[in-house]
Design a protein around this motif. Structure first.
Motif, PDB file in Angstrom:
ATOM      1  N   ILE A   1      -5.839 -11.798   4.234  1.00  0.00           N
ATOM      2  CA  ILE A   1      -5.458 -10.561   3.350  1.00  0.00           C
ATOM      3  C   ILE A   1      -5.173  -9.558   4.248  1.00  0.00           C
ATOM      4  N   ARG A   2      -5.766  -9.469   5.411  1.00  0.00           N
ATOM      5  CA  ARG A   2      -5.446  -8.312   6.266  1.00  0.00           C
ATOM      6  C   ARG A   2      -3.949  -8.403   6.799  1.00  0.00           C
TER       7      ARG A   2
ATOM      8  N   SER B   1      -7.035   0.402  -2.841  1.00  0.00           N
ATOM      9  CA  SER B   1      -7.769  -0.940  -2.515  1.00  0.00           C
ATOM     10  C   SER B   1      -8.246  -1.589  -3.718  1.00  0.00           C
TER      11      SER B   1
ATOM     12  N   ILE C   1      -5.290  -9.846  -5.258  1.00  0.00           N
ATOM     13  CA  ILE C   1      -5.667 -11.194  -4.655  1.00  0.00           C
ATOM     14  C   ILE C   1      -6.408 -12.215  -5.459  1.00  0.00           C
ATOM     15  N   GLY C   2      -7.343 -11.811  -6.423  1.00  0.00           N
ATOM     16  CA  GLY C   2      -8.014 -12.521  -7.349  1.00  0.00           C
ATOM     17  C   GLY C   2      -6.931 -13.104  -8.283  1.00  0.00           C
TER      18      GLY C   2
ATOM     19  N   MET D   1      -7.474  -5.921  -4.036  1.00  0.00           N
ATOM     20  CA  MET D   1      -8.386  -7.028  -4.454  1.00  0.00           C
ATOM     21  C   MET D   1      -8.404  -7.584  -5.458  1.00  0.00           C
ATOM     22  N   ASP D   2      -7.860  -6.790  -6.663  1.00  0.00           N
ATOM     23  CA  ASP D   2      -7.715  -7.417  -8.004  1.00  0.00           C
ATOM     24  C   ASP D   2      -6.423  -8.108  -7.749  1.00  0.00           C
TER      25      ASP D   2
ATOM     26  N   ILE E   1      -7.752 -17.065  -0.699  1.00  0.00           N
ATOM     27  CA  ILE E   1      -7.251 -16.361   0.223  1.00  0.00           C
ATOM     28  C   ILE E   1      -8.549 -15.607   1.037  1.00  0.00           C
ATOM     29  N   PRO E   2      -8.626 -16.079   2.331  1.00  0.00           N
ATOM     30  CA  PRO E   2      -9.835 -15.712   2.996  1.00  0.00           C
ATOM     31  C   PRO E   2      -9.391 -14.372   3.526  1.00  0.00           C
ATOM     32  N   ASP E   3     -10.725 -13.663   3.694  1.00  0.00           N
ATOM     33  CA  ASP E   3     -10.698 -12.026   3.991  1.00  0.00           C
ATOM     34  C   ASP E   3      -9.518 -11.825   5.105  1.00  0.00           C
TER      35      ASP E   3
ATOM     36  N   GLU F   1      -4.779 -15.743  -6.284  1.00  0.00           N
ATOM     37  CA  GLU F   1      -5.844 -16.945  -6.096  1.00  0.00           C
ATOM     38  C   GLU F   1      -5.712 -17.744  -7.370  1.00  0.00           C
TER      39      GLU F   1
ATOM     40  N   LEU G   1       0.941  -1.244   0.095  1.00  0.00           N
ATOM     41  CA  LEU G   1       0.056  -0.025   0.021  1.00  0.00           C
ATOM     42  C   LEU G   1       0.690   1.319  -0.023  1.00  0.00           C
TER      43      LEU G   1
END
Lengths: 73, 258
Positions: A56-57, A33, A40-41, A37-38, A51-53, A44, A26
């Motif tokens: 991600i954190r 943001s 992460i997809g 999220m993009d 990857i569970p939410d 995956e 970041l």
């Protein structure tokens, strides 16, 4: 790590040779943001995992991404 | 730096000043603002953030208020320490926006775009929109959905990771396009936000009640917000009425439930 950096470079437009393991996605790489999220997809699908939410954190740096993938893929 | 338009509640959008103006933007800001802006290691991010905070300072000035120190939640949501006001900031590309409200609020702006990876389109519901073949229309719709979801995320002070589970169709969110941006905002008591509708209930692109095209609203060299003030006031008044006892208890809403 090379493939992760390659993917990150696509999302950030930062040259691959300038992306370091200690970079935060970041603050250093300035991902938004939406980018996160993009990304992460993409990760995956690339590594065939979900990857569970809450996980991600916990991913903050480039090295965190690598460690997560090594332990879950 | 001048606002491009103003709306009710106070929503200002501005084009970001030049990057070399960062020291000027920071001058006079409270210490907590400066520390936050300079905590970004990316100069681009510092510049965008400073533009948004400078806009907030302008809005406070118009109300005769001095910039107040802020604190940040675990998810990064900023709040005034002393002022009884709420605000939300957003920036993307060359623009920054600020929402200032008497109620908790969330704001997001996003250029028309499509994610690199189609998975996010699917997660956000675009897979249902088979009629959107045109890439421009699809990218506009993606940005609209994203901003509506993120505005809710910001209002409720959730992590961005909740975005996959947030329904963008809640009636309390207002959205408006400006050139190639979508701007969405919500100002409401969090407990009154209705998130009950499921994505599949109706086609979201049919929902146009809040939409207006700012490009057609130029007047006197400035821009007039296309939603009538009376209409906006009514909407805000409605938002203040408790509508549900709480949010949908989805997986992604755990943080709010806690």
């Amino acid at each position: 790590m090379d493939r992760i950096i390659e993917i990150l470079s696509e999302y950030t437009e930062v040259p691959k040779d300038q992306i370091k393991p200690e970079n935060t996605i970041l603050d250093d790489l300035a991902l938004t943001s939406l980018d996160v999220m993009d990304l992460i997809g993409a990760l995956e699908d690339e590594y065939d995992l979900e990857i569970p939410d809450q996980d991600i954190r916990s991913i903050s740096t480039v090295a965190d991404i690598e460690a997560y993938i090594q332990s879950h893929a | 730096m001048k606002p491009i338009f103003k709306a009710t509640p106070d929503l200002w959008l501005t084009a970001l000043p030049k990057e070399q103006d960062l020291p000027d933007l920071l001058a006079g800001m409270p210490q907590s603002w400066k520390e936050h802006i300079l905590s970004y290691t990316s100069s681009k991010r510092q510049h965008q953030s400073a533009g948004a905070w400078a806009l907030l300072a302008l809005m406070l000035k118009e109300r005769g208020l001095q910039p107040d120190e802020v604190s940040f939640s675990d998810n990064g949501k900023p709040s005034f320490v002393h002022l009884p006001l709420y605000f939300s900031l957003s920036h993307d590309g060359g623009y920054a926006a600020c929402l200032l409200s008497e109620l908790p609020c969330g704001l997001d702006l996003q250029h028309f775009c499509l994610p690199h990876h189609p998975k996010l389109q699917k997660q956000l519901g675009l897979k249902e929109q088979q009629c959107l073949k045109d890439e421009q229309l699809l990218s506009s719709e993606f940005a609209r959905i994203w901003t509506r979801k993120e505005a809710i995320i910001k209002l409720l002070d959730l992590s961005i990771t909740s975005i996959r589970n947030i329904d963008p169709k809640t009636d309390a969110v207002c959205s408006v396009p400006y050139e190639n941006l979508w701007i969405s905002w919500i100002s409401a008591r969090p407990e009154s936000v209705e998130l009950k509708a499921s994505w599949n209930e109706s086609a979201p692109w049919k929902e146009t009640s809040h939409s207006g095209n700012l490009k057609t609203a130029r007047s006197g060299g400035g821009l007039i917000f296309p939603i009538s003030k009376a209409s906006a006031r009514d909407r805000i008044r409605n938002m203040e009425q408790p509508q549900l006892s709480g949010c949908r208890k989805d997986e992604g809403m755990k943080e709010y439930d806690n």
